[in-house]
Motif scaffolding. Structure first.
Motif, PDB file in Angstrom:
ATOM      1  N   HIS A  44      -0.721  23.799  33.194  1.00 20.13           N
ATOM      2  CA  HIS A  44      -1.664  24.004  34.288  1.00 20.13           C
ATOM      3  C   HIS A  44      -3.091  24.198  33.745  1.00 20.13           C
ATOM      4  O   HIS A  44      -4.045  23.673  34.302  1.00 20.13           O
ATOM      5  N   LYS A  45      -3.236  24.922  32.639  1.00 15.15           N
ATOM      6  CA  LYS A  45      -4.544  25.185  32.042  1.00 15.15           C
ATOM      7  C   LYS A  45      -5.015  24.049  31.134  1.00 15.15           C
ATOM      8  O   LYS A  45      -6.200  23.944  30.822  1.00 15.15           O
TER       9      LYS A  45
ATOM     10  N   TYR B 113       0.235  32.303  27.284  1.00 19.46           N
ATOM     11  CA  TYR B 113       0.843  31.441  28.295  1.00 19.46           C
ATOM     12  C   TYR B 113       2.184  32.032  28.691  1.00 19.46           C
ATOM     13  O   TYR B 113       3.040  32.255  27.850  1.00 19.46           O
TER      14      TYR B 113
ATOM     15  N   TYR C 205       4.816  25.774  32.356  1.00 15.92           N
ATOM     16  CA  TYR C 205       4.021  25.417  33.532  1.00 15.92           C
ATOM     17  C   TYR C 205       2.612  25.990  33.403  1.00 15.92           C
ATOM     18  O   TYR C 205       1.631  25.297  33.666  1.00 15.92           O
ATOM     19  N   ASP C 206       2.518  27.245  33.009  1.00 16.55           N
ATOM     20  CA  ASP C 206       1.221  27.905  32.845  1.00 16.55           C
ATOM     21  C   ASP C 206       0.373  27.177  31.802  1.00 16.55           C
ATOM     22  O   ASP C 206      -0.814  26.923  32.020  1.00 16.55           O
TER      23      ASP C 206
ATOM     24  N   ASN D  54      -5.517  20.793  31.412  1.00 18.50           N
ATOM     25  CA  ASN D  54      -6.554  19.868  31.871  1.00 18.50           C
ATOM     26  C   ASN D  54      -7.937  20.508  31.814  1.00 18.50           C
ATOM     27  O   ASN D  54      -8.892  19.890  31.334  1.00 18.50           O
ATOM     28  N   ARG D  55      -8.043  21.730  32.280  1.00 14.69           N
ATOM     29  CA  ARG D  55      -9.343  22.412  32.262  1.00 14.69           C
ATOM     30  C   ARG D  55      -9.836  22.629  30.836  1.00 14.69           C
ATOM     31  O   ARG D  55     -10.990  22.363  30.518  1.00 14.69           O
TER      32      ARG D  55
END
Length: 182
Positions: free
Chosen positions: A104-105, A96, A100-101, A107-108
């Motif tokens: 961002h990932k 990461y 933020y990165d 949830n997926r």
């Protein structure tokens, strides 16, 4: 692949010059057809040494006839009947780039984890939603010395605990929706 050997790396992984040399040596004179390679995790711009984020090894070098990867959506594994050798030099895994990165990932990855758990008929009760994340935090931050990685160790321990909770909350919701559709 047209050659006998496969080196599998992701876009966020870097082969060090020392590892490249070791790979060339085992391809020419190695005793095995399958090799695990140790990993260094780099998160939020810092090498993470504790908390369970480094020190693991994964099969990443193998002859193309020696096995195959499972079809798991998350944490696929190399399936082989061959004995597995171990390399000494590491792959640097830039997991990461920043917070933020990671988020961002998040949830997926929690959704994919919930689907895997649903397909394995795992439960989504209070233990997995509340207690399991607490144990995960304590295991990473205290017992695996994540606190020695500073703020980044605290963040990874906290986020990992939250990941577990959210994954099981999503699983609970999937089960509820599935039960109402039956």
């Amino acid at each position: 692949c047209t050659k006998d050997w496969i080196l599998l790396i992701d876009a966020d992984e870097v082969i060090t010059p020392e590892l490249a040399k070791e790979i060339k040596e085992v391809m020419e004179h190695g005793d095995y057809y399958v090799y695990e390679i140790p990993f260094n995790s780099v998160c939020f711009g810092k090498r993470i040494r504790f908390g369970g984020w480094s020190g693991s090894s994964r099969v990443r070098l193998f002859k193309k006839t020696s096995g195959h990867y499972s079809l798991d959506a998350v944490h696929e594994q190399f399936l082989t009947g061959d004995e597995i050798g171990k390399l000494h030099h590491r792959i640097d895994h830039y997991t990461y780039e920043d917070y933020y990165d990671y988020l961002h990932k998040f949830n997926r990855y929690t959704s994919e984890g919930a689907i895997v758990a649903f397909n394995k008929n795992k439960s989504a009760g209070l233990f997995n939603i509340v207690l399991n994340p607490i144990f995960k935090f304590l295991r990473m931050y205290i017992f695996r010395f994540g606190f020695l990685d500073g703020v980044e160790g605290l963040a990874l321990s906290t986020f990992s605990a939250l990941y577990t909770s959210v994954k099981y909350l999503k699983l609970r919701e999937m089960k509820r929706k599935n039960d109402t559709n039956c």
